[in-house]
Each structure stands twice: as structure tokens, then as C-alpha cells.
Design a protein around this motif. Structure first.
Motif: not given
Length: 465
Positions: A88-90, A272-273, A329-330, A335-336
Motif C-alpha cells: 500500500a505504501l509502495d 514511492a515508485c 507516489k507516481f 517527489s523531488v
């Protein structure tokens, strides 16, 4: 020549722990520990209660432990619930050559099947390694082709590994295991359309794989049959999903029991991915040398492989402003930007109101990307970053190998620390210690009773669903 399924079945059905090199056993235990930690953190944050509640709905008890459930469930139901929560959290592992999450399909099936059978820790490890070797080799023969067609290899391939693990723990012989793998081919599934709107179907895929692996083994044990040409046949895995009959599966199976892919499964330092990880670590490298404030940044260029673009960078406008937690997450831009704005990326980065923080989204909007061919792909997931500041400086870094893979590894201590950080969100200190000790000494245990501590996991008060 025997079929691919028959060759895999002959190997996995007969595999014993004393045939597995010590370093492979150690790797399998670390991946088991990591997988459980990821599931405990997700449960603590109440990220994916839906699968657990759906499996609890019938009110049926069983022998298999589910994270956060005090009473056991039937094995297939437990495998589904645990497969979903652990993914679920990748934050769970990936075999980069196969581009598949391996442990979240294999481990839940193996643990549930082992508890149902009253199996020993040694047999459980052998089953996990067997399942790992099946998923990785099937995936390595195809590389990025499944993703290119919109299929999620974790679901499509994971069911074969889960089936091999479950069959091994039921004590099925090679012929019956071949039938089980043939049955599993009709259960292989998983599409990537969740990328269109950030929905949560992706995290269901390993749960489906684990559940269906147990059911496939069960059906075969009771006489159901499946095609032995399920992998390479005219309507087998590669032809049906990819339209290919020329993939090198024979090459991948030629050295079963000699080459081991389990130690090459990569751990994740970020939830994340995996396609964002190299760029995140490159960003961390840049700001370690030159600390930056968001208002000092004019532009950010993420550097990645062509295969990663459709997953984490396109459509770019949507990646600039992720719509859901899973969408974030994708998103490589998000993310950065989160790392540059907040100083870190952890399980809270992708939860609740965090994904809507305007200062992060403003910076994410300054991210574009460039595609680069790397010699290390797909054995690794490389990437980089180039930051242009408002005063004209250009700061950049690249990683040919993402952190956590075999060429740029996380140590056993790193993996243990990750487990404890995750597990302590949901369990008492004594349960965390006991669970870690049990997993790292699993080959010496006569049963999996120690894993019942997983049922005592608790969600944090006020956790965001």
C-alpha cells in the motif's frame, strides 16, 4: 524439451533449504522482514483498510495471520489482505530486471500457506525463494515489455511465484505443480490504468496474485488441470500479453539452482515508485553540497529512462499536481519538490494534506524532464537531476544504479533500521524485537507462531485513511 512451467515446477517442488546458498537464505529473510515492516507502517497509517475489511466481511475464521487482525483468516483471504497492505505504501522491494514487486506477491502467499499447513520456518524460506526465482526469471525474459503494453508485471507475473510457493508448502509434486502453474495463467492480471486518475487498484494486484496462487495450488491438489505450455504456448503468457514468441525464457531457466536472483531484488529507501528513486538520491547529493531554498530554484530537469516517463512524468501537468495519495507516489516532480522543500521524503510525504501543500506544488511546477539511454537499464533503474538556480548556476548529479539494488546496496543494518522504523508505528517495542528475531532466525523455527504478533498491530489514532 519440457515446457517452461514443467521446468519451473521440477525446480520449485523439490527445493530444500540445504540446497540454497547461505547468502540467498539471508537475503530472503531480509526481504521477508522488509515486507512485513512495510505492511505494518501502512496499517499504522490506515492507508489501505479496504482489503482487510473486505476479507473480514464474511466473518470466517482460519489459520493464517493478517496484519492488524487478532483472529486468523482462511489462507487465501489472509494472503489477499496482507498482499495489499504490504504494497500500500509502495515501499516494498522490486526486482529491477523483471520490473516487478516480488515479495508482496510471494511472501503473503507463502506465509498463509505455511500457517495453513503447519510448515516449518525452513520450508517457508525454501518456498519464498522458489517463488522469487519464478517471478524474476519470467520477468527478466520480458524486461519492460509488460509496462509498455500497460500491464503491471507484479500482478501478471506475481501469481506464478505465489503459486509455486503455495504448491511447495502443500507438498505438491512436480507434475501437480505444473498443473497449478497452468491454472495460474488464467488468473494472471493487472493493468496500469490507475495512472489515469490516481486510483488505488495497483496496490490490489499483489493481493490478487497471492490469493490466486493459493487457490491455483488448491485446485491442482484436487485434480484441476492447466496447460503446461502456459508460458511459451501459442496463447500462453508471452504471446497473449505481449504478442511475442521469441523471448529468452529458455536462457533464464537454464541455470536454475546455480544463479540466484533473490539477492538481486532491490530494497526501497523511499515509499514511492522505484523510477523516482535515482532522481531523489541525485537531488539529495546536490543539496548536500549546495543547500538550496525553493525560491532560489528557477528550473529542475529530471533525467530518466524512456520506460519511466509514462509512469512518473506524463502527463506532466497531472504530475505537477497529483490528485490522490497514490498519484503522488507516481509523480517525480512532486517527489523531488517535496525533498527540496521539506528536506526529506518518508511515509508522511504521500499522506493526507501533504500532497496538497502549495509551496511543494509550486516547486513541482518548475520540473520538466529529459530522457537518457543508460547502459545499466533495465538491470538497474538509473536517473538524475539538473537544477538551475535563479542566479544562473547549474547543479547536477546522476546515479547509474539506484540505491538499494545489488550494485548500490542498502546494508542488512539499513534494512533492519527501516523495518524497525516502520514496525514501531504499529507494534510495541517488545513485539518489534520479537518479530525481527523470529524472521532473522526463521530457518530454526518449527512453526510460524511468532508471526502472530502481526495480528496485534494497531492503527495510529487520527491516522489518515
Amino acid at each position: 524439451m519440457s515446457t517452461a512451467a514443467a521446468r519451473l515446477a521440477a525446480f520449485t517442488s523439490a527445493l530444500e533449504i540445504d540446497q540454497i546458498p547461505a547468502e540467498v537464505v539471508d537475503a530472503a529473510k531480509l526481504h521477508l522482514l522488509d515486507t512485513l515492516g512495510c505492511g505494518l507502517a501502512a496499517h499504522a497509517l490506515d492507508v489501505a483498510p479496504d482489503a482487510r475489511e473486505a476479507m473480514l466481511e464474511p466473518g470466517t475464521a482460519g489459520p493464517a495471520t493478517v496484519i492488524g487482525v487478532k483472529s486468523g483468516l482462511p489462507s487465501a483471504d489472509a494472503a489477499l489482505a496482507n498482499g495489499v497492505i504490504c504494497h500500500a505504501l509502495d515501499f516494498d522491494d522490486t526486482h529491477t530486471g523483471a520490473i516487478a514487486h516480488v515479495s508482496v506477491a510471494v511472501v503473503p502467499a507463502a506465509l498463509a500457506a505455511a500457517q495453513a499447513a503447519g510448515a516449518s520456518g525452513a520450508d517457508t524460506i525454501a518456498a519464498i525463494v522458489a517463488g522469487n526465482e519464478v517471478v524474476t526469471r519470467l520477468g527478466m525474459a520480458a524486461g519492460s515489455l509488460f509496462h509498455a503494453r500497460g500491464f503491471h508485471p507484479t500482478g501478471v507475473l506475481g501469481v506464478y511465484g505465489a503459486t509455486a510457493a503455495a504448491a511447495r508448502l502443500r507438498g505438491l509434486d512436480a507434475e501437480t505443480t505444473t498443473q497449478a502453474l497452468g491454472i495460474a495463467g488464467s488468473m494472471a492480471s493487472g493493468i496500469l490504468e490507475h495512472l489515469a486518475d490516481g486510483s488505488s487498484t495497483k496496490r490490489l494486484h499483489p493481493g490478487f496474485a497471492a490469493h490466486n496462487g493459493i487457490v491455483a495450488a488448491r485446485l491442482a491438489a484436487h485434480g484441476s488441470t492447466g496447460p503446461s505450455t502456459v508460458i511459451e504456448g501459442r496463447f500462453g503468457l508471452y504471446n497473449a500479453f505481449l504478442g511475442r514468441d521469441d523471448l529468452p525464457i529458455d536462457e533464464q531457466l537454464a541455470d536454475l539452482g546455480e544463479r540466484w536472483e533473490t539477492p538481486r531484488i532491490a530494497f526501497k529507501p523511499y515509499p514511492a515508485c522505484h523510477y523516482v528513486h535515482a532522481s531523489l538520491d541525485a537531488t539529495r547529493e546536490v543539496i548536500a553540497d549546495t543547500p538550496l531554498k525553493p525560491d532560489e530554484i528557477a528550473e529542475i530537469v529530471a533525467i530518466t529512462t524512456e520506460a519511466g516517463v509514462s509512469l512518473v512524468l506524463e502527463p506532466l501537468e497531472a504530475k505537477h499536481r497529483p490528485r490522490t495519495e497514490y498519484d503522488a507516489k507516481f509523480s517525480l516532480p512532486y517527489s523531488v519538490a517535496a525533498l527540496l522543500t521539506r528536506g526529506d521524503v518518508d511515509v508522511t510525504t504521500y499522506i493526507g494534506d501533504a500532497i496538497g501543500e502549495e509551496r511543494v506544488l509550486d516547486l513541482a511546477g518548475r520540473v520538466r524532464y529529459e530522457v537518457k539511454e543508460y547502459d545499466t537499464f533495465p538491470q538497474a533503474l538509473p536517473g538524475g537531476i539538473r537544477i538551475t538556480t535563479t542566479d544562473g548556476r547549474v547543479l547536477e548529479a546522476e546515479l547509474d544504479y539506484q540505491r538499494g539494488g545489488p550494485e548500490n546496496p542498502m546494508s542488512a543494518g539499513d534494512v533492519g533500521a527501516k523495518f524497525r522504523t516502520n514496525a514501531e508505528l504499529a507494534l510495541s517495542g517488545s513485539d518489534v524485537d520479537g518479530l525481527e528475531e523470529a524472521v532473522l532466525g526463521l530457518e530454526r523455527l518449527g512453526s510460524l507462531d511468532a508471526l502472530k504478533a502481526l495480528g496485534r498491530a494497531r492503527a495510529q489514532q487520527g491516522a489518515v485513511a
